[in-house]
Design an enzyme around this catalytic site. Sequence first.
Site, short mmCIF file in Angstrom:
data_model
loop_
_atom_site.label_atom_id
_atom_site.label_comp_id
_atom_site.label_asym_id
_atom_site.label_seq_id
_atom_site.Cartn_x
_atom_site.Cartn_y
_atom_site.Cartn_z
N ASP A 75 2.19 -10.51 -0.20
CA ASP A 75 2.75 -9.49 0.69
C ASP A 75 4.21 -9.38 0.24
O ASP A 75 4.54 -9.77 -0.89
CB ASP A 75 2.61 -9.91 2.17
CG ASP A 75 2.81 -8.76 3.15
OD1 ASP A 75 1.86 -8.02 3.42
OD2 ASP A 75 3.96 -8.57 3.64
N LYS A 124 -2.82 -14.14 8.46
CA LYS A 124 -1.55 -13.81 7.79
C LYS A 124 -0.67 -15.05 7.79
O LYS A 124 -0.79 -15.90 8.67
CB LYS A 124 -0.83 -12.69 8.55
CG LYS A 124 0.19 -11.95 7.71
CD LYS A 124 -0.46 -10.85 6.91
CE LYS A 124 0.48 -10.20 5.93
NZ LYS A 124 -0.13 -8.97 5.38
N1 GLU Z 1 -0.70 -8.21 2.23
C1 GLU Z 1 -1.69 -7.22 2.01
C2 GLU Z 1 -2.04 -6.55 3.31
O1 GLU Z 1 -1.17 -6.36 4.13
C3 GLU Z 1 -2.88 -7.74 1.22
C4 GLU Z 1 -3.65 -8.86 1.84
C5 GLU Z 1 -4.71 -9.46 0.95
O2 GLU Z 1 -4.91 -9.00 -0.15
O3 GLU Z 1 -5.35 -10.43 1.41
O4 GLU Z 1 -3.14 -6.12 3.55
#
Ligand code: GLU
Length: 450
Positions: free
Chosen positions: A165, A125
């Site tokens: 996100d 992340k």
């Molecule tokens: N931000 C999204 C999550 O919390 C998607 C992450 C992604 O697609 O890599 O899963």
Amino acid sequence: MSYVHDTIVQLQKSSPAQTEFYQAAEEVLDSLRPLLELNPRYHQHKIIERIVEPERQILFRVCWVDDRGEVQVNKGYRIQFNSALGPYKGGLRFHRSVNASVIKFLGFEQIFKNALTGLPIGGGKGGSNFDPKGKSDAEIMRFCQAFMTELHRHIGPTTDVPAGDIGVGGREIGYLYGQYKRLTTRHEGVLTGKGLDWGGSLGRKEATGYGAVYFAQNMLKSLGEDIDGKTCLVSGAGNVAIYTIEKLYQLGGLPITCSDSQGAVYHPQGINLDTLKLIKETRRSSLREYVEHHPEATYVDVESYPEDGHAVWRYKAHLAFPSATQNELTEADALALLGNGVFCISEGSNMASTASAVDQILQAGIAYGPGKAANAGGVATSQLEMAQNSSMQQWTIEKVDKKLMSIMHDIHHRCASTAEEFDQPHNLVLGANIAGFRKVADAMIDQGVY
Ligand code: GLU
């Protein structure tokens, strides 16, 4: 004292002031008790000590020039948490509340979420404390370019694949991707959520919201119920909330609320999806405008929210879809939902409920899909985008949606059957945490100490 307590105390010493991360870690570790009792090998291999420590954390400076010609300085983060199952995968969050604790909790959740999808993706992340609110398009572009100027050296289609996100949608992914391409001269699947003409997947934008509704459908099916005719509470007004509302309508549900950081809309006749998209996707403005289009709806300013929670959770309904941000559902909110007849909660946001809210919900025994299971459709469809990129294909929306449906079905099955295996058939928190952990932990053991 127990390993849960010892681990949290240890984390408090080694990584001070990361409250959101301790909360996420404690929930997972607590769920693992029955698994660890039966399987001493996880302790023997020091999996708990290893899994709470990111493999790599990148913290960097992001400098950019605003429209007045002034230099601005932000913090940038990328936490590459665990690569046992595949390349690091997870979004980027741009929001003023972002700090090391927030990114670390999100990265930690992502490890287990990604494992639950059954797809070969590790957990990561990133993000920044950059506040996109009130910024011009040119400022957003310059910030994204500055952010990628550092990030590009740490990512790649087989090493780490960021996505969106909160605060990072199609526009931001475009600016980030353009800069990556300029710096590396490579056109490749290094980000997901890309535009449809330059490597994006059909259905990715809708996937998190649609997936959260499919997950609710699976929970409801096991109760002999479905979405049709159900009144639904939705929080948020971003990508997840919008496509949750869209799918609810397609399946005969009636979503009656949504919210942003300044207030909530209550529209008992049903949230008007076109108005919501116009305000949030086209104009990027405040939900306050909603009642100008629909005078029969009510707008509740954040100043008038109940002291112990949020306005959206205080209406009578059958189903609830938290789709805003972490800890948006408090213990008092949970009690209000239960008191108002809500019997199924599917979390589109990450760690939507506080620890004491989760306790209340589990105690009541209603259907509850925690974020790491219920919102995994977003990252799962990102992996489908990676698969399309590496094979230079573009799949039809029918193919992507069918796969998304079956992935959400499988995630629900994995959580429910694991919960059953450990004699807590309705506890999908325990099911999700054990099923996700077991996969990652076994892979870590297979791959030796690192
Ligand atoms: N931000 C999204 C999550 O919390 C998607 C992450 C992604 O697609 O890599 O899963």
